[in-house]
Design a protein around this motif. Structure first.
Motif, PDB file in Angstrom:
ATOM      1  N   UNK A 100       0.829  -0.850   0.208  1.00 52.48           N
ATOM      2  CA  UNK A 100      -0.006  -0.012  -0.211  1.00 52.48           C
ATOM      3  C   UNK A 100       0.583   1.297   0.121  1.00 52.48           C
ATOM      4  N   UNK A 101       1.050   1.752  -0.339  1.00 54.87           N
ATOM      5  CA  UNK A 101       1.970   3.447  -1.641  1.00 54.87           C
ATOM      6  C   UNK A 101       0.535   4.293  -1.508  1.00 54.87           C
ATOM      7  N   UNK A 102       0.954   5.380   0.538  1.00 52.14           N
ATOM      8  CA  UNK A 102       0.223   6.152   0.023  1.00 52.14           C
ATOM      9  C   UNK A 102       0.465   7.628  -1.104  1.00 52.14           C
ATOM     10  N   UNK A 103       1.855   7.957  -1.782  1.00 50.83           N
ATOM     11  CA  UNK A 103       1.843   9.052  -2.164  1.00 50.83           C
ATOM     12  C   UNK A 103       3.255   8.335  -2.931  1.00 50.83           C
ATOM     13  N   UNK A 104       3.499   8.778  -3.862  1.00 51.22           N
ATOM     14  CA  UNK A 104       4.829   9.330  -4.681  1.00 51.22           C
ATOM     15  C   UNK A 104       6.153   9.279  -4.005  1.00 51.22           C
ATOM     16  N   UNK A 105       7.238   8.685  -3.518  1.00 48.44           N
ATOM     17  CA  UNK A 105       7.933   8.442  -2.619  1.00 48.44           C
ATOM     18  C   UNK A 105       9.688   8.321  -3.201  1.00 48.44           C
ATOM     19  N   UNK A 106      10.667   9.750  -3.125  1.00 50.39           N
ATOM     20  CA  UNK A 106      11.967   9.834  -3.861  1.00 50.39           C
ATOM     21  C   UNK A 106      12.417  10.095  -3.257  1.00 50.39           C
ATOM     22  N   UNK A 107      14.018   9.412  -2.405  1.00 50.79           N
ATOM     23  CA  UNK A 107      15.143   9.733  -1.525  1.00 50.79           C
ATOM     24  C   UNK A 107      16.020   9.280  -1.608  1.00 50.79           C
ATOM     25  N   UNK A 108      16.873  10.046  -1.251  1.00 49.28           N
ATOM     26  CA  UNK A 108      18.314   9.923  -1.042  1.00 49.28           C
ATOM     27  C   UNK A 108      19.449   8.261  -0.203  1.00 49.28           C
ATOM     28  N   UNK A 109      19.119   7.055  -1.239  1.00 42.32           N
ATOM     29  CA  UNK A 109      19.194   6.109  -0.520  1.00 42.32           C
ATOM     30  C   UNK A 109      20.266   5.097  -1.312  1.00 42.32           C
ATOM     31  N   UNK A 110      20.910   4.700  -0.857  1.00 45.11           N
ATOM     32  CA  UNK A 110      22.322   3.010  -1.251  1.00 45.11           C
ATOM     33  C   UNK A 110      20.842   2.223  -1.756  1.00 45.11           C
ATOM     34  N   UNK A 111      20.343   1.639  -3.003  1.00 42.83           N
ATOM     35  CA  UNK A 111      19.447   1.119  -3.095  1.00 42.83           C
ATOM     36  C   UNK A 111      19.564  -0.489  -2.819  1.00 42.83           C
ATOM     37  N   UNK A 112      20.646  -0.919  -2.891  1.00 44.01           N
ATOM     38  CA  UNK A 112      21.296  -2.287  -2.959  1.00 44.01           C
ATOM     39  C   UNK A 112      21.325  -2.418  -1.159  1.00 44.01           C
ATOM     40  N   UNK A 113      21.427  -1.460  -0.053  1.00 45.11           N
ATOM     41  CA  UNK A 113      21.626  -2.152   1.137  1.00 45.11           C
ATOM     42  C   UNK A 113      20.117  -1.895   1.214  1.00 45.11           C
ATOM     43  N   UNK A 114      18.943  -0.664   1.108  1.00 42.51           N
ATOM     44  CA  UNK A 114      18.092  -0.227   1.811  1.00 42.51           C
ATOM     45  C   UNK A 114      16.613  -1.818   0.623  1.00 42.51           C
ATOM     46  N   UNK A 115      17.551  -2.185   0.098  1.00 44.09           N
ATOM     47  CA  UNK A 115      16.423  -3.538  -0.302  1.00 44.09           C
ATOM     48  C   UNK A 115      16.363  -4.630   0.070  1.00 44.09           C
ATOM     49  N   UNK A 116      17.781  -4.848   0.551  1.00 43.43           N
ATOM     50  CA  UNK A 116      18.759  -5.998   1.161  1.00 43.43           C
ATOM     51  C   UNK A 116      17.645  -5.832   2.850  1.00 43.43           C
TER      52      UNK A 116
END
Length: 490
Positions: free
Chosen positions: A366-382
């Protein structure tokens, strides 16, 4: 400070003792110096100002007194026409009296600045063209103090009271020996008083310095004693609020090192146990095959399948360990970039959907709004994958896992809620520890390594975020992750 072999080694006793003593000597010296400076400099300044004020006032009063006498004599000189007739015994007596009283010298000059009377009888008949005499003949009385030669020189015009015309000049030079003697006495008594006060201040500074340094010295001795093992509270020095705060801070630091060392020992023990368990299982299976001379092919296949599973399990543990170590080493080297979090969440759930379908677990995003953030995609995905995968694995058949994404002006939030077996309250503070399992037997059946939540927590912290858990045993669990939209490097 360092941790080695279960002991807190602060520094070798001898070196620490020498260094601490040197520092305390220095601290005591500076305390004494500051107190002496605080007492000496203002005292010396006040003392010097008092001497200077006294001297200035004494000279001013003497000059004014002589000037008054000169004015009176000047009027008498004109009344007796002394500049025309130098034989007046009354004037001579007055001049002699003035000379004797003030231990001075009087000279009288006419309009041509010729000395007509000198009580010292040295310059009579000579012309005096000194600066003060010339100023006085022009109508301006003067006074001059010569500190080096110890005399005051005063000039006073002799005027015609009717016309105001200046007909001569009276110059009086008097000794300031009495003022000098008074100054010497003041210097002597003042030096005695000031020296006594300085000794008292020095004694007070020694006492104060000792009082300040003594608790620090006590602290140093107690710290020096901590060369082996741990104690819960090492310092108990609370004479001052500051030393009390230092004691509390040191005790907290020592406790933290103890916990870190305990954690290290437990981690090493757990790693050894976790790696040895699959090896022991494979050893048992292999030995079972060896002792059977004519085992059927089906038994070989079954045992080899079990050995393959144990190898996979060993590989999973090693992979997670390497991931955790890599995160620790690269905490400052994140590959930060702008990531569309909604798309990342959809991709994670798409990968895990087969696992959910296998257990008949409903997986919802469930997504309430579009979200764009500055992250490390690999580590956050893990990190998110570990949370969702755990929610699926530790769930009931036909259960559900709800994942939600929301954001405000500063953070974005990921919630992973499930209808699973839950986590007992007493275990919730430990679930992020490495190799910690709530139900060890159930975890081994599922195939977990006990490192997933530790990896997740590390990844979240690396993003300057936070992770919280809310759970009730048997009623499901909710993990909440909060991560800044903009990454701020420490």
């Amino acid at each position: 400070m360092c941790i080695r072999s279960g002991e807190l080694v602060i520094i070798s006793r001898g070196k620490l003792s020498v260094k601490i003593k040197e520092k305390f000597k220095s601290l005591r010296f500076y305390v004494i110096l500051v107190i002496l400076a605080a007492g000496f400099l203002p005292g010396a300044l006040v003392y010097g100002m008092m001497i200077r004020t006294y001297e200035t006032r004494a000279v001013s009063l003497r000059s004014a007194e002589i000037q008054n006498q000169c004015t009176i004599l000047s009027n008498q000189l004109y009344s007796y026409h002394y500049l025309e007739d130098y034989s007046s015994e009354v004037i001579d007596a007055s001049l002699t009296q003035l000379t004797n009283i003030y231990n001075g010298r009087v000279m009288i000059m006419d309009q041509n600045l010729e000395v007509v009377k000198d009580t010292y009888s040295l310059d009579e008949g000579k012309t005096n063209v000194s600066e003060n005499v010339i100023c006085c003949i022009k109508g301006k009385s003067t006074d001059y103090y010569d500190k080096k030669n110890q005399y005051i020189e005063v000039t006073s015009p002799i005027k015609n009271p009717e016309s105001g015309e200046i007909e001569g000049v009276m110059l009086v030079s008097v000794s300031t020996a009495t003022i000098t003697d008074s100054l010497r006495m003041l210097y002597s008594k003042g030096a005695t008083i000031f020296g006594t006060a300085l000794v008292l201040v020095l004694a007070a500074s020694l006492l104060i310095a000792e009082r300040i340094v003594r608790p620090l010295h006590s602290m140093a001795l107690e710290i020096e004693g901590v060369t082996e093992g741990y104690v819960d509270e090492v310092l108990h020095v609370d004479r001052f609020s500051e030393t009390g705060q230092i004691s509390v801070a040191f005790n907290k630091m020592l406790g933290r090192f103890k916990r870190l060392d305990d954690s290290r020992e437990e981690f090493v023990s757990n790693v050894s146990h976790e790696l040895r368990t699959p090896l022991a299982s494979m050893k048992v299976l292999a030995d079972s095959l060896v002792i059977q001379n004519h085992a059927p092919i089906e038994l070989y296949q079954e045992f080899m399948e079990d050995i393959a599973k144990e190898i996979d399990r060993e590989n999973d543990i090693i992979t997670d360990l390497l991931t955790l170590v890599k995160m620790d080493k690269t905490a400052q080297n994140l590959n930060i970039r702008q990531v569309q979090i909604n798309e990342l969440m959809e991709l994670i759930l798409k990968r895990l959907k087969p696992i959910a379908e296998k257990k008949n677990v409903e997986l919802v995003l469930e997504s309430f709004r579009p979200v764009t953030a500055e992250v490390d995609e690999v580590k956050l995905s893990l990190a998110i994958s570990n949370l969702v995968e755990n929610a699926i694995k530790y769930n009931h058949d036909s259960g559900w896992v709800h994942v939600s994404l929301n954001a405000d002006h500063k953070f974005f939030y990921v919630k992973v809620a499930d209808s699973g077996i839950g986590i007992p309250e007493e275990d919730q503070d430990h679930i992020f520890e490495r190799f910690y399992r709530v139900d060890k037997s159930h975890s081994r059946e599922i195939g977990g390594t006990g490192l997933g939540l530790a990896i997740t927590r590390n990844a979240v912290i690396m993003h300057r975020g936070s992770i919280k858990v809310h759970s009730e045993h048997g009623e499901g669990t909710t993990f909440t992750v909060r991560i800044p939209l903009l990454y701020v490097n420490a």
